[in-house]
Each structure stands twice: as structure tokens, then as C-alpha cells.
Design a protein around this motif. Sequence first.
Motif, PDB file in Angstrom:
ATOM      1  N   PRO A  25      -7.528  -4.164   6.755  1.00 43.20           N
ATOM      2  CA  PRO A  25      -8.652  -3.447   6.146  1.00 43.20           C
ATOM      3  C   PRO A  25      -8.666  -3.621   4.631  1.00 43.20           C
ATOM      4  CG  PRO A  25      -6.945  -1.910   6.809  1.00 43.20           C
ATOM      5  CD  PRO A  25      -6.532  -3.255   7.304  1.00 43.20           C
ATOM      6  N   LEU A  26      -9.836  -3.402   4.090  1.00 38.69           N
ATOM      7  CA  LEU A  26     -10.044  -3.532   2.650  1.00 38.69           C
ATOM      8  C   LEU A  26      -9.150  -2.563   1.874  1.00 38.69           C
ATOM      9  CD1 LEU A  26     -12.099  -5.118   0.874  1.00 38.69           C
ATOM     10  CD2 LEU A  26     -13.518  -3.072   0.934  1.00 38.69           C
ATOM     11  N   TRP A  27      -8.573  -3.009   0.778  1.00 37.34           N
ATOM     12  CA  TRP A  27      -7.729  -2.178  -0.072  1.00 37.34           C
ATOM     13  C   TRP A  27      -8.114  -2.515  -1.485  1.00 37.34           C
ATOM     14  CZ3 TRP A  27      -4.552   1.805  -0.331  1.00 37.34           C
ATOM     15  CH2 TRP A  27      -3.549   1.855  -1.294  1.00 37.34           C
ATOM     16  N   ASP A  28      -9.098  -1.756  -2.041  1.00 39.32           N
ATOM     17  CA  ASP A  28      -9.584  -2.149  -3.372  1.00 39.32           C
ATOM     18  C   ASP A  28      -9.470  -1.033  -4.381  1.00 39.32           C
ATOM     19  OD1 ASP A  28     -11.451  -0.488  -2.283  1.00 39.32           O
ATOM     20  OD2 ASP A  28     -13.145  -1.830  -2.547  1.00 39.32           O
ATOM     21  N   LYS A  64       0.838  -1.196   0.000  1.00 41.05           N
ATOM     22  CA  LYS A  64       0.000   0.000   0.000  1.00 41.05           C
ATOM     23  C   LYS A  64       0.877   1.251   0.000  1.00 41.05           C
ATOM     24  CE  LYS A  64      -3.487  -0.243   3.113  1.00 41.05           C
ATOM     25  NZ  LYS A  64      -4.116  -0.644   4.394  1.00 41.05           N
ATOM     26  N   ILE A 101      -8.404   1.876   8.377  1.00 40.43           N
ATOM     27  CA  ILE A 101      -9.659   1.994   7.634  1.00 40.43           C
ATOM     28  C   ILE A 101      -9.523   1.398   6.233  1.00 40.43           C
ATOM     29  CG2 ILE A 101     -10.400   4.056   8.880  1.00 40.43           C
ATOM     30  CD1 ILE A 101      -9.515   5.645   6.326  1.00 40.43           C
ATOM     31  N   PRO A 102     -10.645   0.991   5.649  1.00 47.61           N
ATOM     32  CA  PRO A 102     -10.598   0.545   4.259  1.00 47.61           C
ATOM     33  C   PRO A 102     -10.212   1.722   3.363  1.00 47.61           C
ATOM     34  CG  PRO A 102     -12.783   0.171   5.234  1.00 47.61           C
ATOM     35  CD  PRO A 102     -11.990   0.983   6.204  1.00 47.61           C
ATOM     36  N   THR A 103      -9.309   1.483   2.427  1.00 47.11           N
ATOM     37  CA  THR A 103      -8.883   2.577   1.546  1.00 47.11           C
ATOM     38  C   THR A 103      -8.974   2.130   0.094  1.00 47.11           C
ATOM     39  OG1 THR A 103      -6.687   1.860   2.195  1.00 47.11           O
ATOM     40  CG2 THR A 103      -7.373   3.996   2.982  1.00 47.11           C
ATOM     41  N   ASN A 104      -9.005   3.086  -0.769  1.00 48.38           N
ATOM     42  CA  ASN A 104      -9.160   2.808  -2.187  1.00 48.38           C
ATOM     43  C   ASN A 104      -7.817   2.995  -2.883  1.00 48.38           C
ATOM     44  OD1 ASN A 104      -9.837   2.959  -4.942  1.00 48.38           O
ATOM     45  ND2 ASN A 104     -11.926   3.534  -4.388  1.00 48.38           N
ATOM     46  N   ARG A 105      -7.411   1.962  -3.613  1.00 50.11           N
ATOM     47  CA  ARG A 105      -6.104   2.000  -4.270  1.00 50.11           C
ATOM     48  C   ARG A 105      -5.940   3.184  -5.201  1.00 50.11           C
ATOM     49  NH1 ARG A 105      -4.902  -3.548  -7.130  1.00 50.11           N
ATOM     50  NH2 ARG A 105      -3.602  -2.407  -8.586  1.00 50.11           N
ATOM     51  N   ARG A 143     -16.658   7.523   0.220  1.00 56.35           N
ATOM     52  CA  ARG A 143     -15.947   6.801   1.268  1.00 56.35           C
ATOM     53  C   ARG A 143     -14.573   7.432   1.504  1.00 56.35           C
ATOM     54  NH1 ARG A 143     -14.192   0.658   0.447  1.00 56.35           N
ATOM     55  NH2 ARG A 143     -12.337   1.661  -0.389  1.00 56.35           N
ATOM     56  N   PHE A 169       2.123   4.023   5.821  1.00 56.28           N
ATOM     57  CA  PHE A 169       1.165   3.176   6.539  1.00 56.28           C
ATOM     58  C   PHE A 169       1.948   2.391   7.583  1.00 56.28           C
ATOM     59  CE2 PHE A 169      -1.133   3.502   2.476  1.00 56.28           C
ATOM     60  CZ  PHE A 169      -2.429   3.693   2.906  1.00 56.28           C
ATOM     61  N   ARG A 176      -4.798   6.682  -3.607  1.00 59.85           N
ATOM     62  CA  ARG A 176      -3.579   6.788  -2.791  1.00 59.85           C
ATOM     63  C   ARG A 176      -3.098   8.228  -2.675  1.00 59.85           C
ATOM     64  NH1 ARG A 176       0.923   5.325  -4.494  1.00 59.85           N
ATOM     65  NH2 ARG A 176       2.080   4.765  -2.652  1.00 59.85           N
ATOM     66  N   LEU A 206      -5.289   5.806   9.164  1.00 63.36           N
ATOM     67  CA  LEU A 206      -5.324   5.424   7.741  1.00 63.36           C
ATOM     68  C   LEU A 206      -4.946   3.957   7.548  1.00 63.36           C
ATOM     69  CD1 LEU A 206      -3.806   8.496   5.855  1.00 63.36           C
ATOM     70  CD2 LEU A 206      -6.194   7.885   6.159  1.00 63.36           C
ATOM     71  N   SER A 207      -4.128   3.417   8.468  1.00 64.78           N
ATOM     72  CA  SER A 207      -3.750   2.009   8.339  1.00 64.78           C
ATOM     73  C   SER A 207      -4.895   1.084   8.743  1.00 64.78           C
ATOM     74  CB  SER A 207      -2.526   1.701   9.208  1.00 64.78           C
ATOM     75  OG  SER A 207      -1.484   2.587   8.912  1.00 64.78           O
TER      76      SER A 207
END
Lengths: 210, 315
Positions: A207-210, A158, B87-91, B146, A170, B94, B84-85
Motif C-alpha cells: 500500500p501507498l506510504w507517502d 514503516k 491500507i495506504p497510510t501517511n508517513r 484519509r 505493521f 505515524r 493498517l498494514s
Amino acid sequence: MILRTLFFTLIIRPFILIILGLNVRRRENLPDSGPAIIVANHNSHLDTLVLMTLFKGKKLHMIRPIAAADYFLKNKFLSWFSLNIMHIIPLDRKPKSKDGLFKGVYEALDQNDVVILFPEGSRGEPEQVSRFKSGIYHLLKERPDVPVYPVFMHGLGKSLPKGESVFVPFFCDVFIGEHFLWEEDKKAFMNTLENEMNHLASEGSFPLWD
Amino acid sequence: MAFDALSTEIIYVLLGILTVLIVSSVFTFGLIKWKPEKDFQEISDRIKSWWVMAIVFTIAIVINHNISLIFLAFICFLAFKEYLSLIPTNRAHRKILFWAYLAIPVQFYWIYIGWYGMFIIFIPVYMFLLLPIQMILIGENRGFLRTMGSVHWGLMIMVFGLSHLAYLLVLPGTTGADAASGAGLVLYIVVLTQFNDVAQFIWGKAFGKHKIVPKVSPNKTWAGLIGGIITTMGLSLLLAPLLTPLTMPGILFSGFMIGLTGFIGDVNLSSLKRDLGIKDAGQTIPGHGGILDRVDSLTYTAPLFFHFLRYFYFT
């Protein structure tokens, strides 16, 4: 050697400790000396740096990452940096013949170095573990007594995934498992490796990473 | 200009903290000796971590004004990074996180130069309006709300909110006696908030029966909350004359407010953790969890105490 110490002490360690931040579980499982092989999942250029910072002082110099010759010996500067600072063992990813392919690795193991190997072969998609290649089985066939130390890392893909140049901090997890030995039965050995890594991965809730 | 902030009053308070730490360490040591069959690992880890935090915090606050600012900026950075580490994040988004991180040094620059107007609107107005522009440039619409919602919420709580601690340093001024009073204010709010956490915990353990918000935080009880508030008001009576310009009604009100809103800040982040399905926000501080688990109450008490103080005493 002095340059490597300086590079890690002044740049890499502070950067990884302060900007990135590691959560290491079971550091005591790591080998004190070689010969040994560390296998880890591979998502980022940071993977090797993080694994190397787990070894302090003189131990740093016994760490030898196996790295793709076509990528890391691309030009003069990168090649100098990879061989002298990162202390890599270059490996031909598309060899014409298998003879002598692992010569550098055996030399390192025979002088009690700790070799880092990413069995996925390349960094791949960020934060996804792709299939492990069986090169490690063939490599260890001739050094069956060398213990294998599984390490699972999360978060580095990430922070700096393949193809991105912007670094985003992160907290990263590094889970270290129990070492195991080579087995004659290829399927059984590859299963052991895969199970160990899956087991380590299941320790964290990511956590989700999409 | 080393040790600007070390006034006699601050030294008294630091000696007081030292005494409390020594007493708790001796007490825990005694417990371990007398009842070897029980496991006191967590409590002993906690107290060890309190020592480390107290020492680091004291050094950072006392030596020099600029070091204090850098230290507090670093706390904001750690808290925001931990968030931030988790929670779900969107690639695809970034870069938004990258710009959000950059807001931290900028916000602390406003504090450094003492530009209050900019400090107070930079994150709520400018970051709020600038981040969507970067989103539009990226062009990935999936997960827009989100990312925007979670990143800006985090900036507000962990950067904007906590950075009020740092503005307390420059509120009176930055040199000589003024520097001492700025450091005194930070010491006051941090010590009272952390003390309140511990007091609520102990009152709750000893007398707690009726749960306040069982779904969010099952360990929070009315006895803990009320006992904590009263104890914190008591300590504020002791500390405020040494560290702040507060007058009697202000002292009592600040003690009450810190007790109550410290509780709210705590359960606010508990809600977040419940939503994410985790117990602790990290493993950075042995016995406590992550940075967020330690600064949760401060995310409420720091801005509220700051504005109370500024409105009544510094305008």
C-alpha cells in the motif's frame, strides 16, 4: 554467547513474532551454514534483528551483520552491545586506504559464518530502495565462491524508520530469493543483484506510504 | 479459579465441535485417497487451520476469564494491525496509528472492570474526538481526512465491534456459574458465525446460481445465503438451550440474525479488499488468508447479537 541467546529468545523473538508479525516467503532458500552472504534492502534498525531471527538455535551464532564502525562503536555501551550481542563485523565507512578494509569479513567467511550486508550503505528514506553500492563486488573478488542470498523486506521502515523513536506495529514481508554467485564483470554482477532485488520486490503489492 | 467456565453444557458443545472436525478430516482424507488426480490442498489446509483455531480458541475461552480477555484483545490487535498494514497510510501521521493501537488495551480495561458506559462510548466518542487533536498537533494537513477516516473506521470495526465479544464474557458476571454463562455466550456467537460461513459456502457451491452482489463478491449466491441462514437457525435450536438464556422466539431470531448479518460482515470487508485490489487480507492462517478473512462476519454478528441479548435478557 549465552547473553545473545537470552536476548534473542526472551526479548527479540517474542517481540518480532507477537508485536510485529512476519510474513516470510521461501524460508527454505536460506543457507544452512556458511560461508554465505545475505544481501538485503535497508530501511530500519529492525532489519538486522528480523534477519537474525530467521535463524534458530545454534545457527544464530553464525550470523554476522556488517555494521558501520562510526555509528555502532560510538560509545562504550553501544560498542559492547554491538560486538557481543549483535555480533557485528565493524566496517569503516570512510577508509583512508582500501588495504585490510574487509579483513573482519574474510575472517568470518573463512570460519563458515553467514554475513549480512546492506548494499545500500545506510537506512536511507523509509520504504525506498536507494542505489546499491559496489562494495560487495570488491568484497567478493577475493572470495568468489561464496554464494549471495538476496532478501527483500517491506514494512520495517514503516514500523521504525530512521530518526523516529516511536514504534508502530505493521505486518512485515520478508521475501527470500535464489542465491547466485560473484561474476568477474562488475556491471553484470551489480545488474544481477539489482534485478534479483527488484524481482523480489515486485512479488508484493504494497500500500501507498507517502 | 481455573476452568471456571467448564460447565457440563459447554463440554457437550466442545465434544460436538470435536466430532465435526474429526468427520471433516476423515472425509477430506477419503477424498484425497479416492481421487488422487484432484488437488485438495486448499481444503486440507483449511481443515488443518480449523483444528488449530478450534483448539486455541477453546483453551483461551475455557481456562480462565482473564486469559479469555487477553486472547480477545490480541485478536483485535491482530485484525487491526492487518488492516493498517493493508491500507495506504501517511508517513507524517505515524503517531495517529500509535495512539489508535493504544485504544485496544484501554478498551479492554473497561471490559475488565465491567464499566459498560465507558466501554460503549470510549471509541465512538472519546477516540473520535481525541485523534484529531493529535492530528492538529502534528500539523500535516495533507491527507487529514484519509487518515482520520480510515483509522477510525478500522477502530470501529476491528476494535469496538470485535470487543463486544469480550463484553459478552462479563455481561452475566465473572465468577462461578456466571463465568460459565459468559463463556457460553461467546462460544455460541463464535460457533454459529463460523458455522454459518461454512454453511453458506457449501450451499453456494452445491446449488448457487443467482449472484447477490457480483461486483463485491462474485461467489455469494442466494442459494448460499438462504441455505446458510436456515442451517444456522437449525444449529441455534440445538445450541441455544445449552449455552444461552434465550427463549424460543429469541433463539430463532438470533439464528436468523447471525446468518444474515454474518453475510453482511463478510461482504463489507470484501468491499474493502476489492477497493484495495487484494483477494486475501493476509497469509497468517493457511487456507483461509489473514485474520480479517476469518473474523469478517464477526465484526457484524458480535455487536448485533450482544445488543439484542443485552436489551432483551440482561437489563
